[in-house]
Enzyme design. Structure first.
Site, PDB file in Angstrom:
ATOM      1  N   ASP A   1      16.661  26.366 -87.164  1.00 31.38           N
ATOM      2  CA  ASP A   1      16.101  27.714 -87.196  1.00 31.38           C
ATOM      3  C   ASP A   1      15.449  27.994 -85.852  1.00 31.38           C
ATOM      4  OD1 ASP A   1      16.651  27.000 -89.855  1.00 31.38           O
ATOM      5  OD2 ASP A   1      15.129  28.343 -90.647  1.00 31.38           O
TER       6      ASP A   1
ATOM      7  N   LYS B   1      18.921  35.197 -94.127  1.00 26.73           N
ATOM      8  CA  LYS B   1      17.805  34.479 -94.742  1.00 26.73           C
ATOM      9  C   LYS B   1      16.511  35.246 -94.544  1.00 26.73           C
ATOM     10  CE  LYS B   1      15.043  30.253 -94.294  1.00 26.73           C
ATOM     11  NZ  LYS B   1      14.869  28.953 -93.626  1.00 26.73           N
TER      12      LYS B   1
ATOM     13  N   LYS C   1      17.807  35.537 -89.646  1.00 26.94           N
ATOM     14  CA  LYS C   1      16.649  35.258 -90.490  1.00 26.94           C
ATOM     15  C   LYS C   1      15.529  36.205 -90.094  1.00 26.94           C
ATOM     16  CE  LYS C   1      13.342  31.444 -91.173  1.00 26.94           C
ATOM     17  NZ  LYS C   1      13.062  30.017 -90.960  1.00 26.94           N
TER      18      LYS C   1
END
Lengths: 300, 327
Positions: free
Chosen positions: B164, B263, B227
């Site tokens: 991430d 996400k 995300k």
């Protein structure tokens, strides 16, 4: 020009706020003459679930407050109810069709009942706890502690006093409450919630639902996060099922017997201590008395 | 254009950019493409998000969605106080969220800091639960590219299946799209086989138009996921922002046939929230995104609420937070 009166919406009291029912349902409340008095929220099981969450989150602060402080806050509730006296008297007269003097007497009794329990908060540990005489070289002390989240079904014997008489002992012990008010008197119950909301009682300590007790109480009785159950307002024939549901999660259950003539328990009688004791746990602490008795075995 | 070794990324990403009509990867070309994207109608997207969130999901559908939501969670701990013991505990919970109720699915992944990846990888080995790691000077992203790449390699070499990364919001807001783009491309290369989630930190991007541009920028640079947030900034994930990002992956799919994942992270606390997100996934992106490979929740607290709701559905009465683990 004639003025149009502003009708009041009676809502639930959850976590210090006054929301409508999650279900959007309402029911009509009629006075004794049959005319529409108000629309009240008809709480659902999800409102009960939200109320338990609110009561759980309010517990740490209320149970952690000093008993002296709890007493002050409860006394403040009495002050605020005193100042709302006229409103409550009018609502009782209208919904029950009783004489004003009778309604005034009920409100006075409710205020006095609050002051009674406000005085109890800092005396619980002295009356229900203390040093225990034990045979052995130990100090042994017992101290009462709050049970936790208590679900209360208020009796409908009269609009205000049974509600106050059931909620206040729960609060005095440091518990938080989810109260299902009597279905017949939501206006008085919600007015009492307004009194609580304006009197330093922290958010979530009292959560009030209006609606059908028979619909909501089974969900509270079986709820895994409810620690105590006061079944005063539940008819005798429905109590067994609730007590059985409560046994699954080992709840404290307070289920006072109905009066000998049948009907509701007499809420106008002197309160006694049964309700206070119902939702207190006893913590007992043992501590060795020290080296003297261990070494010498001398008479202690 | 020569394959893989080019500084602008893999052939796949390059082909994607060509398919989308993105001429180059310099600031001028990126600005032409990103600033040329249609503007988001904020009132419309908020109204649609609010309206879809009110959809009533009951009974079997609710039970299925609760299980799906649990299986989509990246169970996260990103605290300075994380210890190996806490990470191992979190991994146990990811593998078996509710020991007392049979059939509870595992979560999709655990998400930890790079220095905890080895601990997590050992704890979840052979269980199917993936290890995700934040990297690139998380959460601020304020460091040099060298440090960010070293951070990424640290995570990948320790066994992270997913990385991430955070984008450089400062560069993005200053209009320096090329810097952001190059960093995503470089980190994607450093990831190797690990899937890359690109954190836009939408709470700092201020407008939906910026969110749309940042989404496309991340997708065209080769991010496997877009995300919303780090979880360290408020507001974190919101439904309207997630709508905008889901529209971006849906549009990319319609235009090129390439599917990418989304996400939302942070601020998703209750089962109700989670189900509102799944409704949005179904309606905005499409049913083929209702899969842990294509949609994830970055959260920790929501798992407990999902487990409590799952117990309510299976046991017939409400449960309480004392019956599930604290973390």
């Amino acid at each position: 020009m004639a003025r149009l009166a502003v009708a009041k919406t009676y809502k639930l009291y959850l976590g210090g706020a006054f929301p409508r029912s999650e279900s959007g349902r309402t029911y009509q409340v009629h006075d004794t003459k049959g005319s529409l008095m108000a629309n009240a929220a008809l709480a659902s099981r999800k409102d009960a679930r939200n109320a338990v969450v609110a009561a759980r989150s309010g517990l740490a602060k209320w149970a952690g407050a000093t008993p002296y402080n709890r007493g002050q806050v409860l006394y403040r509730v009495a002050e605020m109810l005193e100042s709302r006296r006229a409103d409550v008297v009018e609502l009782i007269v209208r919904s029950r069709g009783v004489k004003a003097a009778e309604a005034r007497a009920e409100v006075d009794a409710a205020v006095d009942r609050i002051v009674h329990y406000a005085g109890w908060t800092d005396k619980l540990s002295a009356v229900f706890g203390g040093a225990n005489a034990v045979s052995g070289p130990y100090f042994s002390y017992s101290a009462p502690e709050p049970t936790g989240v208590v679900a209360v079904a208020a009796s409908s014997a009269s609009p205000l006093l049974p509600l106050v008489g059931a909620v206040l002992p729960v609060l005095a012990g440091g518990n938080t409450a989810v109260v299902v008010a009597s279905q017949a008197d939501p206006t008085v119950a919600v007015t009492f919630a307004e009194v609580l909301a304006t009197s330093d009682v922290p958010a979530g300590v009292v959560n009030l639902l209006t609606g059908d007790q028979a619909e909501i109480m089974p969900w509270l009785a079986s709820h895994g996060d409810v620690n105590g159950l006061d079944l005063t307002g539940v008819p005798a024939d429905q109590r067994v099922a609730l007590e059985r549901a409560a046994a699954d999660t080992v709840k404290r259950v307070y289920s006072p017997r109905a009066r000998s003539g049948g009907g509701e328990p007499d809420v106008t009688a002197a309160p006694g201590t049964a309700r206070l004791r119902a939702f207190l746990e006893t913590k007992t602490v043992w501590h060795p008395v020290g080296a003297v008795s261990l070494a010498g075995g001398s008479a202690y | 254009m020569s394959p893989t070794s080019t500084p602008t990324g893999s052939t796949d990403a390059a082909a994607l950019r060509a398919a989308m009509g993105l001429g180059g990867t310099d600031n001028a070309a990126l600005r032409t493409f990103l600033d040329g994207l249609p503007a988001v109608d904020p009132v419309g997207v908020e109204a649609r998000a609010t309206q879809l969130a009110t959809r009533s999901i009951k009974k079997d559908t609710k039970r299925a969605l609760i299980d799906l939501a649990i299986s989509m969670v990246d169970l996260t701990t990103l605290e300075g106080a994380d210890t190996p013991g806490k990470v191992r505990n979190l991994c146990r919970k990811a593998v078996q969220p509710d020991r007392e109720v049979a059939g509870t699915p595992s979560t999709a992944a655990v998400c930890v800091y790079p220095d905890m990846v080895a601990v997590a990888a050992e704890a979840v080995a052979g269980t199917g639960v993936k290890v995700a790691s934040v990297a690139t000077a998380f959460p601020a992203g304020r460091s040099s590219l060298e440090v960010k790449l070293a951070d990424t390699r640290l995570a990948v070499e320790a066994g992270a299946d997913e990385v991430d990364m955070v984008i450089d919001r400062g560069a993005f807001l200053a209009g320096d799209y090329a810097t952001v783009f190059e960093q995503v491309v470089a980190v994607k290369e450093a990831c190797g086989d690990a899937r890359l989630k690109v954190i836009l930190e939408t709470g700092e991007l201020a407008t939906y138009d910026h969110v749309r541009r940042a989404s496309w920028l991340a997708l065209l640079a080769g991010g496997d996921f877009i995300k919303t947030s780090t979880g360290k900034i408020a507001p974190a994930a919101t439904l309207p922002v997630t709508h905008v990002m889901l529209q971006a992956v849906r549009d990319l799919f319609d235009l090129t046939g390439v599917q990418r994942a989304v996400k939302p992270a942070g601020g998703i606390r209750t089962t109700k929230d989670a189900i509102a997100y799944l409704v949005a996934v179904h309606e905005v992106a499409g049913p083929q995104w209702l899969d842990p490979h294509w949609f994830r929740f970055g959260a920790s607290g929501v798992v407990n609420d999902l487990l409590l709701q799952r117990r309510t559905q299976t046991q017939g009465h409400y449960s309480g937070p004392r019956y599930v683990s604290v973390d």
